[in-house]
Design an enzyme around this catalytic site. Structure first.
Site, mmCIF file in Angstrom:
data_model
loop_
_atom_site.group_PDB
_atom_site.id
_atom_site.type_symbol
_atom_site.label_atom_id
_atom_site.label_comp_id
_atom_site.label_asym_id
_atom_site.label_seq_id
_atom_site.Cartn_x
_atom_site.Cartn_y
_atom_site.Cartn_z
ATOM 1 N N GLY A 1 -0.526 11.395 1.926
ATOM 2 C CA GLY A 1 -0.603 9.697 1.760
ATOM 3 C C GLY A 1 1.253 9.227 1.675
ATOM 4 O O GLY A 1 2.395 9.952 1.616
ATOM 5 N N GLU A 2 1.091 7.817 1.790
ATOM 6 C CA GLU A 2 1.712 7.033 1.922
ATOM 7 C C GLU A 2 2.771 7.573 0.224
ATOM 8 O O GLU A 2 1.899 7.974 -0.824
ATOM 9 C CB GLU A 2 1.459 5.575 1.389
ATOM 10 N N THR A 3 3.960 7.969 0.222
ATOM 11 C CA THR A 3 4.516 7.875 -1.074
ATOM 12 C C THR A 3 4.308 8.694 -2.277
ATOM 13 O O THR A 3 3.559 8.529 -3.641
ATOM 14 C CB THR A 3 4.673 6.768 -1.478
#
Length: 317
Positions: free
Chosen positions: A44-46
């Protein structure tokens, strides 16, 4: 072209701020997914550095000169991924050894600014970066805007794969540009795949006639405390985290969607690895009725120009 592609989404808790420790965890989890046969693994994101939850959840975080926000920014700069970062080599080795790709989000430092970068690590080549074009709302306090130089796809032996991050999926022209690049598989990186984000990801699959891996995180307030301790602690940053209400703040809900938008696999709210075997022949079958970059477009009416030049801000000649 290979017709069946095994893929995986690693829905897991990042180790906030402590990117080196996060890479160690990512190697373990990606290695597990690859051991099960996955040729593409999405995070997932970051995931590397964790999603900056305090921007939305800590009262006063956006106030000018907030001590905790300033402390967090300093810590993020100190720990962020940089160009040619040797800490990423274990992930690269996984790709090289197993002929696999890994899409993973990271806080990246360029000079003195931070970017939200979804990296595509691929066998035998340098990582392909994608820097978020427009940080969403409060994210603009920490991340700089990306430019067109990191809009791209990786050509794998089975087809093309690309990334977009979070609300970039509501940028119609960004979607059009990516559809033109001919993705067979798209990684949609989110902090949590909320209901509207799930709808958006399935829409992208239908519109682009591609498979979509909508990858979310699982992240709690305690994860933030743990990450802060790992990087040496900070009283002002700790006070910022303490002001956050609630415990579980990112809740996963990752999914894998087919080119007709149906859900092939759906995760819950906890840590898990989500698997699916993608039948790539579905792409051509679905293009019969809709090709938004071809027979269902009107190039005589609409024209899109994409500037892929890097915009560093200063030109030394």
């Amino acid at each position: 072209m290979t017709q069946t592609l095994p893929v995986a989404i690693v829905q897991a808790a990042p180790i906030p701020l402590a990117i080196s420790d996060g890479i160690t965890k990512a190697v373990e989890l990606a290695g597990e997914a690859i051991k099960q046969g996955a040729k593409l693994v999405a995070f997932g994101e970051t995931f590397l550095g964790g999603y900056p939850l305090w921007l939305d959840e800590a009262p006063g975080a956006a106030l000018w000169d907030h001590p905790g926000t300033r402390a967090m920014h300093r810590i993020m700069l100190d720990n962020a991924v940089v160009a040619n970062d040797e800490r990423l080599l274990p992930l690269q080795e996984l790709c090289d050894t197993h002929d696999a790709c890994i899409s993973i989000g990271a806080h990246e430092r360029v000079r003195s600014s931070l970017y939200n970068n979804q990296l595509m690590l691929r066998p035998g080549e340098d990582p392909l970066p994608h820097r978020k074009l427009v940080p969403t709302h409060g994210e603009r306090l920490i991340w700089m805007r990306g430019d067109g130089s990191t809009l791209g796809v990786h050509q794998a032996e089975w087809g093309k794969v690309g990334n977009l991050i979070c609300w970039e999926h509501w940028m119609p022209l960004a979607r059009a540009a990516m559809h033109n690049l001919g993705e067979a598989v798209h990684v949609a990186a989110w902090p949590t795949v909320r209901e509207e984000y799930a709808l958006n990801s399935r829409h992208y699959a239908f519109e682009g006639r591609c498979f979509v891996l909508a990858a979310g995180l699982v992240q709690t307030k305690d994860d933030l405390f743990d990450g802060l301790e790992r990087v040496g602690g900070d009283a002002e940053a700790k006070e910022l985290i303490e002001a956050i209400e609630g415990d579980v703040l990112n809740k996963g809900k990752s999914l894998i969607a087919a080119p007709d938008s149906r859900v092939l696999a759906q995760a819950g709210e906890g840590e898990e690895i989500l698997y699916a075997d993608l039948d790539l022949s579905e792409i051509g079958a679905n293009l019969t009725s809709l090709d938004t970059d071809g027979h269902y477009s009107r190039p005589d009416v609409f024209e899109l120009s994409v500037d892929t030049r890097a915009k560093g801000g200063v030109s030394w000649s």
